[in-house]
Structures are given as C-alpha cells and as structure tokens.
Design a protein around this motif. Sequence first.
Motif, mmCIF file in Angstrom:
data_model
loop_
_atom_site.group_PDB
_atom_site.id
_atom_site.type_symbol
_atom_site.label_atom_id
_atom_site.label_comp_id
_atom_site.label_asym_id
_atom_site.label_seq_id
_atom_site.Cartn_x
_atom_site.Cartn_y
_atom_site.Cartn_z
ATOM 1 N N LYS A 7 0.830 -1.215 0.000
ATOM 2 C CA LYS A 7 0.000 0.000 0.000
ATOM 3 C C LYS A 7 0.864 1.265 0.000
ATOM 4 O O LYS A 7 0.614 2.217 -0.752
ATOM 5 C CB LYS A 7 -0.912 -0.008 1.241
ATOM 6 C CG LYS A 7 -2.309 -0.460 0.898
ATOM 7 C CD LYS A 7 -3.269 -0.198 2.027
ATOM 8 C CE LYS A 7 -4.652 -0.650 1.557
ATOM 9 N NZ LYS A 7 -5.585 -0.744 2.651
ATOM 10 N N LEU A 8 1.894 1.188 0.892
ATOM 11 C CA LEU A 8 2.794 2.355 0.994
ATOM 12 C C LEU A 8 3.459 2.658 -0.350
ATOM 13 O O LEU A 8 3.598 3.795 -0.770
ATOM 14 C CB LEU A 8 3.871 2.115 2.056
ATOM 15 C CG LEU A 8 3.490 2.507 3.465
ATOM 16 C CD1 LEU A 8 4.591 2.113 4.442
ATOM 17 C CD2 LEU A 8 3.244 4.013 3.552
ATOM 18 N N GLN A 9 3.896 1.559 -1.038
ATOM 19 C CA GLN A 9 4.567 1.714 -2.342
ATOM 20 C C GLN A 9 3.647 2.396 -3.352
ATOM 21 O O GLN A 9 4.057 3.301 -4.073
ATOM 22 C CB GLN A 9 4.945 0.327 -2.869
ATOM 23 C CG GLN A 9 6.406 0.296 -3.222
ATOM 24 C CD GLN A 9 6.873 -1.128 -3.489
ATOM 25 O OE1 GLN A 9 6.091 -2.081 -3.508
ATOM 26 N NE2 GLN A 9 8.146 -1.268 -3.685
ATOM 27 N N ILE A 10 2.337 1.922 -3.334
ATOM 28 C CA ILE A 10 1.361 2.516 -4.278
ATOM 29 C C ILE A 10 1.233 4.017 -4.002
ATOM 30 O O ILE A 10 1.327 4.849 -4.896
ATOM 31 C CB ILE A 10 -0.014 1.818 -4.148
ATOM 32 C CG1 ILE A 10 0.076 0.383 -4.679
ATOM 33 C CG2 ILE A 10 -1.091 2.574 -4.928
ATOM 34 C CD1 ILE A 10 -1.060 -0.517 -4.267
ATOM 35 N N ILE A 11 1.064 4.334 -2.642
ATOM 36 C CA ILE A 11 0.859 5.752 -2.269
ATOM 37 C C ILE A 11 2.078 6.598 -2.677
ATOM 38 O O ILE A 11 1.966 7.631 -3.314
ATOM 39 C CB ILE A 11 0.585 5.892 -0.754
ATOM 40 C CG1 ILE A 11 -0.774 5.293 -0.438
ATOM 41 C CG2 ILE A 11 0.606 7.360 -0.311
ATOM 42 C CD1 ILE A 11 -1.042 5.077 1.029
ATOM 43 N N SER A 12 3.291 6.083 -2.338
ATOM 44 C CA SER A 12 4.469 6.914 -2.619
ATOM 45 C C SER A 12 4.693 7.102 -4.119
ATOM 46 O O SER A 12 5.057 8.172 -4.556
ATOM 47 C CB SER A 12 5.711 6.370 -1.934
ATOM 48 O OG SER A 12 5.958 5.117 -2.428
ATOM 49 N N SER A 13 4.445 6.063 -4.940
ATOM 50 C CA SER A 13 4.647 6.281 -6.384
ATOM 51 C C SER A 13 3.610 7.275 -6.902
ATOM 52 O O SER A 13 3.883 8.103 -7.769
ATOM 53 C CB SER A 13 4.613 4.975 -7.170
ATOM 54 O OG SER A 13 3.451 4.282 -6.869
ATOM 55 N N TRP A 14 2.389 7.200 -6.319
ATOM 56 C CA TRP A 14 1.353 8.171 -6.725
ATOM 57 C C TRP A 14 1.794 9.601 -6.328
ATOM 58 O O TRP A 14 1.683 10.536 -7.099
ATOM 59 C CB TRP A 14 0.046 7.778 -6.005
ATOM 60 C CG TRP A 14 -1.072 8.741 -6.320
ATOM 61 C CD1 TRP A 14 -1.872 8.711 -7.406
ATOM 62 C CD2 TRP A 14 -1.459 9.868 -5.534
ATOM 63 N NE1 TRP A 14 -2.769 9.732 -7.384
ATOM 64 C CE2 TRP A 14 -2.539 10.468 -6.214
ATOM 65 C CE3 TRP A 14 -1.044 10.406 -4.330
ATOM 66 C CZ2 TRP A 14 -3.192 11.598 -5.742
ATOM 67 C CZ3 TRP A 14 -1.698 11.517 -3.871
ATOM 68 C CH2 TRP A 14 -2.755 12.136 -4.563
ATOM 69 N N GLN A 15 2.383 9.651 -5.090
ATOM 70 C CA GLN A 15 2.834 10.972 -4.600
ATOM 71 C C GLN A 15 3.980 11.522 -5.453
ATOM 72 O O GLN A 15 4.014 12.708 -5.770
ATOM 73 C CB GLN A 15 3.314 10.852 -3.154
ATOM 74 C CG GLN A 15 2.157 10.969 -2.194
ATOM 75 C CD GLN A 15 2.642 10.908 -0.764
ATOM 76 O OE1 GLN A 15 3.665 10.278 -0.498
ATOM 77 N NE2 GLN A 15 1.906 11.534 0.132
ATOM 78 N N VAL A 16 4.918 10.625 -5.818
ATOM 79 C CA VAL A 16 6.061 11.067 -6.645
ATOM 80 C C VAL A 16 5.565 11.627 -7.970
ATOM 81 O O VAL A 16 5.969 12.698 -8.425
ATOM 82 C CB VAL A 16 7.059 9.904 -6.866
ATOM 83 C CG1 VAL A 16 8.085 10.258 -7.936
ATOM 84 C CG2 VAL A 16 7.775 9.574 -5.563
ATOM 85 N N GLY A 17 4.599 10.915 -8.544
ATOM 86 C CA GLY A 17 4.017 11.371 -9.806
ATOM 87 C C GLY A 17 3.387 12.750 -9.649
ATOM 88 O O GLY A 17 3.576 13.640 -10.480
ATOM 89 N N TYR A 18 2.680 12.880 -8.546
ATOM 90 C CA TYR A 18 1.998 14.150 -8.263
ATOM 91 C C TYR A 18 3.021 15.296 -8.135
ATOM 92 O O TYR A 18 2.875 16.373 -8.699
ATOM 93 C CB TYR A 18 1.195 13.978 -6.970
ATOM 94 C CG TYR A 18 0.485 15.243 -6.548
ATOM 95 C CD1 TYR A 18 -0.679 15.669 -7.217
ATOM 96 C CD2 TYR A 18 0.958 16.010 -5.491
ATOM 97 C CE1 TYR A 18 -1.324 16.820 -6.831
ATOM 98 C CE2 TYR A 18 0.319 17.174 -5.104
ATOM 99 C CZ TYR A 18 -0.832 17.565 -5.782
ATOM 100 O OH TYR A 18 -1.464 18.708 -5.393
ATOM 101 N N LEU A 19 4.098 14.920 -7.367
ATOM 102 C CA LEU A 19 5.157 15.920 -7.128
ATOM 103 C C LEU A 19 5.791 16.382 -8.436
ATOM 104 O O LEU A 19 6.006 17.574 -8.681
ATOM 105 C CB LEU A 19 6.228 15.293 -6.226
ATOM 106 C CG LEU A 19 6.980 16.279 -5.345
ATOM 107 C CD1 LEU A 19 6.024 16.859 -4.309
ATOM 108 C CD2 LEU A 19 8.135 15.571 -4.662
ATOM 109 N N ILE A 20 6.067 15.342 -9.296
ATOM 110 C CA ILE A 20 6.687 15.684 -10.588
ATOM 111 C C ILE A 20 5.768 16.592 -11.387
ATOM 112 O O ILE A 20 6.179 17.594 -11.980
ATOM 113 C CB ILE A 20 7.045 14.400 -11.382
ATOM 114 C CG1 ILE A 20 8.208 13.686 -10.680
ATOM 115 C CG2 ILE A 20 7.423 14.732 -12.834
ATOM 116 C CD1 ILE A 20 8.519 12.320 -11.207
ATOM 117 N N GLY A 21 4.464 16.265 -11.334
ATOM 118 C CA GLY A 21 3.472 17.081 -12.047
ATOM 119 C C GLY A 21 3.490 18.512 -11.567
ATOM 120 O O GLY A 21 3.508 19.455 -12.366
ATOM 121 N N VAL A 22 3.516 18.652 -10.217
ATOM 122 C CA VAL A 22 3.510 20.004 -9.628
ATOM 123 C C VAL A 22 4.753 20.786 -10.084
ATOM 124 O O VAL A 22 4.680 21.937 -10.484
ATOM 125 C CB VAL A 22 3.430 19.924 -8.083
ATOM 126 C CG1 VAL A 22 3.735 21.284 -7.453
ATOM 127 C CG2 VAL A 22 2.056 19.441 -7.658
#
Length: 431
Positions: A7-22
């Motif tokens: 679960k943590l891995q899913i959340i962090s990859s989603w967060q990384v993607g979000y961060l890159i987008g920002v």
Amino acid sequence: MQLLLDKLQIISSWQVGYLIGVILLTGLLLHLFLHLYGYARRLGFEKQQQDLAKQEMQISIKAAMLRCQEAEAARQVWNGFRKFRVAKKVLECQDVYSYYLAPHDGKPIQGFKPGQYLTFQIYVPHQPKPVIRCYSISDAPRSDNHFRVTIKKALAPKGASVPHGIASTYFSDYLKEGDILDVKAPGGAFFLDLARATPVVLISGGVGITPMLSMMNAILNMGSKRQIWFFHGARNSKEHIQKDYLEQVVKEHENVHLFVSYSNPLPTDVMDKDYNHKGYVTVSLLKDVLPSNNFEFFICGPPSMMDNCAVRLAEWGVPKNRINFEAFGPPPKKKSEPTAAVKSGGPEIKINFSRSGKTLVWDTGCETILDFAEQKGIEISSGCRSGSCGTCLVAVKSGKVSTGGAHDAPGEEGSCLTCICKPETDLVLDI
Ligand SMILES: Cc1cc2nc3c(=O)[nH]c(=O)nc-3n(C[C@H](O)[C@H](O)[C@H](O)COP(=O)(O)OP(=O)(O)OC[C@H]3O[C@@H](n4cnc5c(N)ncnc54)[C@H](O)[C@@H]3O)c2cc1C
C-alpha cells in the motif's frame, strides 16, 4: 505486513508522480511568467525609447524654431538705445531688486540667448554724463514681451569714504515703476546653446546668479531633460537671490541638482535645508559632488571665484572650450603676458590720439589703454570695463594691440576695446 508495504509503495509512487506534475507545472508557469515579464519589460523599454525619441524630436523642433526666431530677431535687432518702461520692480532679497522691462513702443522685443545682457544708458541726477552699464537678463526668453534684469546695489567697501555704486544705487533707491530707461539690444558671447544636449554645470556667486537663472529657465521652458547641476554661493539666506524659486524648481524637475554654499550662514540658517555646504564654491567641492568632469561649465561670480574655478577646472582636465565665464567687472588681474616691447626690453611705445592731437609715451605700469588715456586726461566713453559692452571701442588707424592674455575677445578687426587692450607697437588711434 506485506500488504501494508504494498500500500505504501502505491501511495508513494502516486505521490512522486503528483510531485513531478507540480514541479513541471510550476516550471511551466515560471517560464510563462518570465516570458510575460520580459515581454512587459521590452514593451516598457520600447515605450521609454519611443518617449525619449519623441522628446528629442520635440526638442530639436523647438531648437530649430529657436534658431529661426534668433535669425528673425537678428533681422529685427534695434540699433542704438530703445526706450523701455519699468513695468514692475520687485525686491528679491537684501539690496537686490528685479526689474521687468516692457518696450515703450509696445512693439515685440527680440529673442536672446540665455546668458546675454542688456546695456543701459542711465541718466543719473548730478552725473556730468550718462552712465553706461551692462546687466544680464535674469530670465529665459518669454512670451509676455518683457525682459527681466536683477540688480544688486554695489555698496561702498566697508570703512572706505567713497560713494555707493552710481548706477545700481540709482536703480535701487530712485528708479520706480513707470520710469523709462534707454536700453541697447541684448548682446554678449556668454550664453548657452539650446540646440545642444550636453549636461551643464552652472556655477555662480552672489548676483552672478542672473545669467544662470536665464540658462536654467530656458532649458526648463523647452521641456528638456538636459541635466543641470547648479552650484550657487552666497553669504547667507538674506543674500540668497531667488531662494524659494530655486527650491521649488528642484522639487518639480528631477534633472535639476542644486548645491548651495553659504560662506557666512546666519544662526537661523539650517544645513541641508537652506544650504548644503559652509564655505565657498570651489572645484574640490565640485569634484566631491559631480559624477565626472564631462560637462559644459558656466561660471559667473566674484573675480576670485571665477579665477580659481577656471584654473582648477582646466587642471581637472576640462577642455578650455567647455569652460565659459563672464566677469561683472574688470577681469581679475592675471599675470598678463608682457607686451613685445617689454619682453625685449625694447624701445618705448608711442600712442598718437589723432583727434586730440596728442602723442604720448605708453606707461608700462598701466593695465589698459583706457586707464592710460584717462590718466592723461583724454576722454574715452566706457561702460563695463571688462570688454563686454563695446562702449570704449576705438578705431586703430595703425599699429597693433593685444589683450595681454587677460581676455579672449580683442574686438573687431581694425579697432580695439580700450578697456582690455594694451599697445603691442606704436599706435595711431582715432580718438
Ligand atoms: C556683462 C555684465 C553683466 C552684468 N550683470 C549684472 C547683473 O545681472 N546684476 C548686477 O547687479 N550687476 C551686473 N553687472 C555689474 C554692473 O554692470 C555694474 O558694474 C554694477 O552694478 C556696479 O555699477 P555701479 O555704477 O553701481 O557702481 P560704480 O559706480 O561703478 O562703483 C563700483 C564700486 O566701486 C565703489 N567705488 C566708488 N568710488 C570708488 C573709489 N573712488 N574707490 C574705490 N571704490 C569706489 C562703489 O562703492 C561700488 O562698490 C554686470 C556687468 C557686466 C559687465
């Protein structure tokens, strides 16, 4: 546990993607902002350039118009003396009045170059003959058909039992509004060229401020942004001509920089409000204040100030053709070049005053031909005694004269201004 890690891995990859987008979006926005900012600046700069070009164009049109007016004025110039009425007399400060002069015939007066003066023929009661004096025009050419002159009463030196100045006392104590004066057309070689844009330094002491006011006002009237550095010296606020006006000008025009020196401030005079420096205007003061020496300099004031400034400016590397000065009295006594005859210890020089029928041996102790003639009882009309007004001009029938290095203007060809000239050889003068 494994489930939690997944679960943590899913959340962090989603967060990384979000961060890159920002980050990408911020970068894009920043780029857009910088682009827009640069565009706005370019637009502003271009507008500034356009405004500047427009202003330069307006100034050159005005300068061209001025040249046409001057040419027209030269055609209209009046010969000899013309009657002027004192339209207004205004107290400027202690012993100084301004006089507004309107032509008595109501016809237009000619334009003039800022810095030039008027020559007056004054009928002072109890004087055996009219007195000739020059006074600088103290305002820019104006549309209301009058000249302004500003005159300081020349008081007798302290302790000396001699009268106050003849002409200035007459102006100050006797002349009233409505009186008529005889005035010669504006003249003089000390003036500001309005067609140029070179920044100027105006240096004045006491009543020497008058031509500077004319120059400054002429620049301002044109709407020009030409830089003006104005150094004025006075004893204190009581003798500070046009103090309030100058302070107002500085507030309203960012191209005018005023620097005032008081040599003897009153206890009520406040530093940095009434004046900026205690002492005299000197070139070392100018060096402290000015960003460079790359200016055109105009100087008018007491002989000691003028002499000092002219010499020191040249030492500072200011080219001679950028140092302009006007003396309000006899030029300061310089170590004048000895004339040819004296240099060689040569023969004595003879001056023949042809109309008087006298031939006299030149006295090498005399400063000028005018002094010599007066000493010998030969009458030559004189005015400014500084080579300005032309009253003492005499035709030279033969021989050579020189100004002894004390003056740059020897007068017209075939004639000499006797108030500044000495003989170089034997002379025959038409007087
Ligand atoms: C081009 C030019 C422009 C000028 N512009 C101005 C200007 O804008 N404003 C201005 O105020 N002036 C100006 N002047 C100066 C002006 O022309 C006069 O020189 C000044 O007003 C003095 O003239 P006066 O007749 O009053 O004094 P004068 O009678 O010539 O006397 C001058 C001084 O000598 C003293 N004196 C009189 N007799 C003796 C004596 N026996 N021994 C010793 N001293 C004596 C007097 O008390 C006085 O202080 C200008 C001069 C020139 C050449």
